[in-house]
Design an enzyme around this catalytic site. Structure first.
Site, PDB file in Angstrom:
ATOM      1  N   ARG A  92       0.808  -1.130  -0.181  1.00 28.01           N
ATOM      2  CA  ARG A  92      -0.009   0.058   0.029  1.00 28.01           C
ATOM      3  C   ARG A  92       1.003   1.302  -0.045  1.00 28.01           C
ATOM      4  NH1 ARG A  92      -4.985  -1.120   2.327  1.00 28.01           N
ATOM      5  NH2 ARG A  92      -4.112  -2.267   3.836  1.00 28.01           N
ATOM      6  N   TYR A  93       1.933   1.110   0.616  1.00 25.88           N
ATOM      7  CA  TYR A  93       3.171   2.282   0.914  1.00 25.88           C
ATOM      8  C   TYR A  93       4.187   2.103   0.052  1.00 25.88           C
ATOM      9  CZ  TYR A  93       0.018   3.141   5.018  1.00 25.88           C
ATOM     10  OH  TYR A  93      -1.110   3.215   5.945  1.00 25.88           O
ATOM     11  N   ARG A  96       7.221  -0.156   2.281  1.00 23.62           N
ATOM     12  CA  ARG A  96       6.962  -1.267   3.022  1.00 23.62           C
ATOM     13  C   ARG A  96       5.841  -2.088   2.577  1.00 23.62           C
ATOM     14  NH1 ARG A  96       5.344   3.350   4.784  1.00 23.62           N
ATOM     15  NH2 ARG A  96       3.583   3.780   6.559  1.00 23.62           N
ATOM     16  N   CYS A 105      -4.587 -17.795  13.322  1.00 25.10           N
ATOM     17  CA  CYS A 105      -4.266 -17.150  14.689  1.00 25.10           C
ATOM     18  C   CYS A 105      -4.371 -18.343  15.650  1.00 25.10           C
ATOM     19  CB  CYS A 105      -5.270 -15.929  14.894  1.00 25.10           C
ATOM     20  SG  CYS A 105      -5.045 -14.736  13.685  1.00 25.10           S
ATOM     21  N   CYS A 109      -9.911 -12.987  17.536  1.00 24.79           N
ATOM     22  CA  CYS A 109     -10.451 -11.779  18.273  1.00 24.79           C
ATOM     23  C   CYS A 109     -11.845 -11.314  17.433  1.00 24.79           C
ATOM     24  CB  CYS A 109      -9.738 -10.660  18.003  1.00 24.79           C
ATOM     25  SG  CYS A 109      -7.934 -10.817  18.417  1.00 24.79           S
ATOM     26  N   CYS A 112     -11.981  -8.609  14.539  1.00 23.22           N
ATOM     27  CA  CYS A 112     -11.123  -8.789  13.704  1.00 23.22           C
ATOM     28  C   CYS A 112     -11.185  -8.103  12.462  1.00 23.22           C
ATOM     29  CB  CYS A 112     -10.571 -10.353  13.437  1.00 23.22           C
ATOM     30  SG  CYS A 112      -9.300 -10.523  12.326  1.00 23.22           S
ATOM     31  N   ARG A 114      -9.798  -8.691   9.770  1.00 25.92           N
ATOM     32  CA  ARG A 114      -9.690  -9.578   8.524  1.00 25.92           C
ATOM     33  C   ARG A 114     -10.490 -10.804   8.772  1.00 25.92           C
ATOM     34  NH1 ARG A 114      -3.591  -8.326   8.256  1.00 25.92           N
ATOM     35  NH2 ARG A 114      -3.555  -6.685   6.923  1.00 25.92           N
ATOM     36  N   ASP A 273     -11.786  -0.871  12.987  1.00 34.17           N
ATOM     37  CA  ASP A 273     -12.368  -1.003  11.570  1.00 34.17           C
ATOM     38  C   ASP A 273     -13.858  -1.395  11.311  1.00 34.17           C
ATOM     39  OD1 ASP A 273      -9.670  -0.132  10.527  1.00 34.17           O
ATOM     40  OD2 ASP A 273      -9.116  -2.045  10.982  1.00 34.17           O
ATOM     41  N   ASP A 310      -7.589   3.599   9.697  1.00 29.70           N
ATOM     42  CA  ASP A 310      -7.313   2.852   8.357  1.00 29.70           C
ATOM     43  C   ASP A 310      -8.440   3.252   7.371  1.00 29.70           C
ATOM     44  OD1 ASP A 310      -5.866   1.121   6.670  1.00 29.70           O
ATOM     45  OD2 ASP A 310      -5.099   0.221   8.492  1.00 29.70           O
ATOM     46  N   LYS A 317      -3.459   4.235   6.683  1.00 29.06           N
ATOM     47  CA  LYS A 317      -3.597   4.777   8.020  1.00 29.06           C
ATOM     48  C   LYS A 317      -3.474   6.332   8.148  1.00 29.06           C
ATOM     49  CE  LYS A 317      -2.094   0.629  10.018  1.00 29.06           C
ATOM     50  NZ  LYS A 317      -1.741  -0.324   8.657  1.00 29.06           N
TER      51      LYS A 317
HETATM   52  C1  LIG Z   1      -0.885  -0.984   8.455  1.00 31.62           C
HETATM   53  C2  LIG Z   1      -0.036  -1.255   7.403  1.00 31.62           C
HETATM   54  C3  LIG Z   1       1.311  -1.269   7.111  1.00 31.62           C
HETATM   55  C4  LIG Z   1       2.143  -0.766   8.180  1.00 31.62           C
HETATM   56  O1  LIG Z   1       1.806   0.795   8.526  1.00 31.62           O
HETATM   57  P1  LIG Z   1       2.742   1.614   9.478  1.00 31.62           P
HETATM   58  O2  LIG Z   1       2.131   2.911   9.635  1.00 31.62           O
HETATM   59  O3  LIG Z   1       4.330   1.560   9.024  1.00 31.62           O
HETATM   60  O4  LIG Z   1       2.861   0.842  10.875  1.00 31.62           O
HETATM   61  C5  LIG Z   1       2.145  -1.286   6.038  1.00 31.62           C
HETATM   62  N1  LIG Z   1       1.217  -1.810   4.937  1.00 31.62           N
HETATM   63  C6  LIG Z   1      -0.084  -2.033   5.068  1.00 31.62           C
HETATM   64  C7  LIG Z   1      -0.543  -2.837   3.767  1.00 31.62           C
HETATM   65  C8  LIG Z   1      -0.757  -1.891   6.226  1.00 31.62           C
HETATM   66  O5  LIG Z   1      -2.136  -1.925   6.361  1.00 31.62           O
HETATM   67  S1  SF4 Z   2      -7.108  -9.178  14.936  1.00 32.29           S
HETATM   68 FE1  SF4 Z   2      -7.429 -10.634  13.527  1.00 32.29          FE
HETATM   69  S2  SF4 Z   2      -5.661 -11.197  12.710  1.00 32.29           S
HETATM   70 FE2  SF4 Z   2      -5.188 -10.069  14.271  1.00 32.29          FE
HETATM   71  S3  SF4 Z   2      -4.867 -11.845  15.954  1.00 32.29           S
HETATM   72 FE3  SF4 Z   2      -6.975 -11.102  16.314  1.00 32.29          FE
HETATM   73  S4  SF4 Z   2      -8.054 -12.456  14.896  1.00 32.29           S
HETATM   74 FE4  SF4 Z   2      -5.841 -12.596  14.333  1.00 32.29          FE
END
Ligand SMILES: *Cc1c(COP(=O)(O)O)cnc(C)c1O
Ligand code: SF4
Length: 349
Positions: A92-93, A96, A105, A109, A112, A114, A273, A310, A317
């Site tokens: 996305r960025y 990274r 997991c 959670c 979650c 995802r 989220d 996000d 973010k």
């Molecule tokens: C959250 C996230 C990151 C990490 O973001 P930071 O602001 O560096 O902690 C990197 N890539 C993706 C796709 C993310 O969702």
């Molecule tokens: S938030 Fe989702 S991905 Fe993260 S530890 Fe909990 S269940 Fe696993």
């Protein structure tokens, strides 16, 4: 004595362990059919029995409210799919990427982000891992690789060592970051051998711990974090702001202090989220900002996370914390708010 010796999966297990009432079984079986359920022995021990409002129960024990979807909620709330160039990678960025090795997991959670993808028993195949590493190796702007998922620490030391050393062989990748809940949900998983595996290849490795309530930082969890940090792995935290779990200043402040006492620097407080069936967890952004104001000045600067949202759709973010700088009545002049809410003039440049 432990509540359970094995990980609880499914509603019937939870009823047997007295974590849910029997009469709720039919509803909760529907929840469990829809979203992954697992509670490790360590987490089961943290849950106050017969109290669904308990801050730990609320995070991990399924609730019929999860079946209520709202129109603003999304299956892919942070837009991962919009930035997935190859399987397992979210880019996305510019500098990274996320590398998702697994969807599993140790404990799931209920909020979650995802939740529509976690729980699937498919790990990234050898072939897909090689493609993902080729993608990273082919892009010199990628400075950091973040292992996410799922929880990467469900994988074996051997697999993690292999991934860490293959990443280390890519010269432009300088940082390996691991996002995990494992020190909290299964502290025994955090062994010296695991720490060595994560450091394989000698790149700077950071571990970011997801925890939302001070009671998650049990004595074994604190020891597990100390094993990583003593092995030379700095730790940061991420916390999800959750109604009924940590949405008051004292609870949030206690958690941030506990992180700092464990040598874990608070990093992010995430606004919850828009994942399906999670509206009972969401606060307003205004409430989140008020909590951040309450932390500022009353708790050490070390205890201040950044409050982030996000943006739905995959835009990344953004900080959404309170703003302390206001326009004053005189043109060009600022008014700066202090931690008690009083405003002070600051001269124009
Ligand atoms: C959250 C996230 C990151 C990490 O973001 P930071 O602001 O560096 O902690 C990197 N890539 C993706 C796709 C993310 O969702
Ligand atoms: S938030 Fe989702 S991905 Fe993260 S530890 Fe909990 S269940 Fe696993």
């Amino acid at each position: 004595m432990r509540v359970t010796e094995k990980t609880l999966r499914g509603a019937a297990d939870l009823a047997d362990a007295r974590l849910i009432a029997r009469e709720k079984l039919p509803d909760l079986e529907r929840v469990a059919a829809r979203y992954a359920v697992a509670i490790t022995p360590t987490v089961a021990d943290l849950i106050a029995p017969d109290n669904p409002a308990d801050a730990i129960a609320r995070q991990f024990v399924p609730d019929a409210a999860e079946l209520e979807a709202h129109s603003e909620e999304r299956a892919d709330p942070i837009g991962d799919a919009a930035h997935a160039p190859v399987e397992g990678v979210v880019h996305r960025y510019p500098d990274r990427v996320l590398l998702k090795l697994t969807h599993i997991c140790a404990t799931y959670c209920r909020f979650c982000f995802r939740r529509e993808t976690v729980g699937a028993p498919t790990a990234l195949s050898r072939r897909a891992l090689t493609d993902a590493l080729d993608y990273i190796a082919g892009r010199a702007e990628i400075w950091e690789v973040i292992l996410s998922g799922g929880d990467p620490l469900v994988l074996s030391d051997r697999r993690l060592r292999e991934v860490a050393s293959r990443l280390a062989a890519i010269p432009h990748v300088k940082i390996l970051r691991v996002h995990t809940r494992m020190p909290v949900v299964d502290p025994e998983r955090i062994t010296p051998a695991l720490a060595r595996a994560l450091k394989a290849g000698g790149k700077a490795t950071y571990v970011v711990l997801h925890a939302n309530h001070v009671r998650e930082l049990s004595a074994p969890a604190r020891d597990a974090c100390a094993r990583l940090i003593d092995a030379g792995i700095p730790m940061l935290s991420q916390t999800v702001l959750l109604r009924g779990v940590n949405d008051d200043a004292q609870t949030l402040g206690d958690l941030m202090r506990a992180f700092v006492e464990c040598r874990i620097k608070p990093y992010y407080l995430h606004h919850c989220d828009l994942a399906p069936g999670t509206s009972h967890f969401r606060t307003t952004i205004r409430e989140g900002q008020d909590l951040m104001r309450a932390l500022r000045g009353r708790y050490s600067g070390l205890c201040q996370p950044a409050y982030v949202l996000d943006i739905p759709g995959g835009y990344g973010k953004s900080p959404v914390g309170p703003n302390y700088l206001h326009e004053a009545r005189r043109p060009g002049q600022h008014a700066v708010e202090d931690f008690l809410g009083r405003c002070h003039a600051y001269p124009p440049a």
